[in-house]
Design a protein around this motif. Structure first.
Motif: not given
Length: 225
Positions: A197-225
């Motif tokens: 992302p551009a300078d001054g923009v915060t980037r965070e991700a929202f991840t999840g696991t569930w049965t048959d998917q033990p590795e965290p999967q990126t569900l949403v990426v959020v940019l704020a700024g």
């Protein structure tokens, strides 16, 4: 906490999605929808149900379908209306693709930026709270106490579909909502500025696991700024 009702839904959530998802540009595979997992967010105003369903297209890929449930139509929300259902306790409910609903955008952005997870879900049985075990465990990558910019009203929200994902522009928020889990929707984030992302923009991700998917999967990426 999210109160669940032991209720009958007509049509069911899967039936509603089954008639809608195959018409979306991010969908592929069998139109037979099977439930995989789900999670919810709280609406601070207590008015909107906010639930994300993870569903399989038959024996094919898993898709993310965030939904909002409202007791009256969302003004300006017709482009994201999936349909209506009859809830045996709450009555008529208008069901929306949540990527166009300010309540969902505020909830998921707050979760990602402040590093929190889903709402705990429970039933009330004979006056007692009975907690429901989660079928998915989700969490944001941000810092506790961080706040998200306010999501604008519907008129200030736009969505488009690219590479198995939905990209949302909402005021000072930009979100990439992965639709096909593990598909091509997260491979070219950089083309949209989500990886760098551009300078001054915060980037965070929202991840999840569930049965048959033990590795965290990126569900949403959020940019704020």
């Amino acid at each position: 906490m999210a109160l669940l009702h032991q209720a009958e839904l007509r049509p069911s959530k899967n039936e509603l999605i089954q008639g809608w998802a195959p018409t979306q540009p991010w969908f592929e595979g069998s139109p037979r929808i099977l439930s995989v997992a789900s999670f919810r967010f709280d609406d601070p105003d207590g008015e909107v149900g906010i639930e994300t369903l993870l569903v399989a297209a038959g024996d094919g890929p898993v898709f993310q379908v965030p939904l909002t449930y409202r007791n009256s139509p969302l003004r300006g929300g017709d482009p994201w209306l999936i349909g209506t259902m009859r809830h045996s306790v709450l009555g008529q409910r208008w069901v929306y693709d949540a990527t166009g609903d300010p309540a969902y955008l505020a909830a998921v952005a707050t979760a990602a930026l402040s590093g929190v997870g889903q709402a705990e879900q429970y039933f009330e049985i004979d006056g007692k709270r009975v907690v429901r075990d989660p079928t998915a465990v989700v969490a944001g990558s941000g810092t506790r106490g961080a706040t998200a910019p306010s999501a604008p009203a519907v008129g200030g929200i736009s969505t488009r579909h690219e590479l198995g994902a939905t990209i949302v522009e909402a005021g000072r928020l930009r979100l990439l909502v992965t639709r096909r889990i593990g598909g091509s929707g997260t491979r070219e984030n950089d083309a949209n500025g989500f990886d760098h992302p551009a300078d001054g923009v915060t980037r965070e991700a929202f991840t999840g696991t569930w049965t048959d998917q033990p590795e965290p999967q990126t569900l949403v990426v959020v940019l704020a700024g």
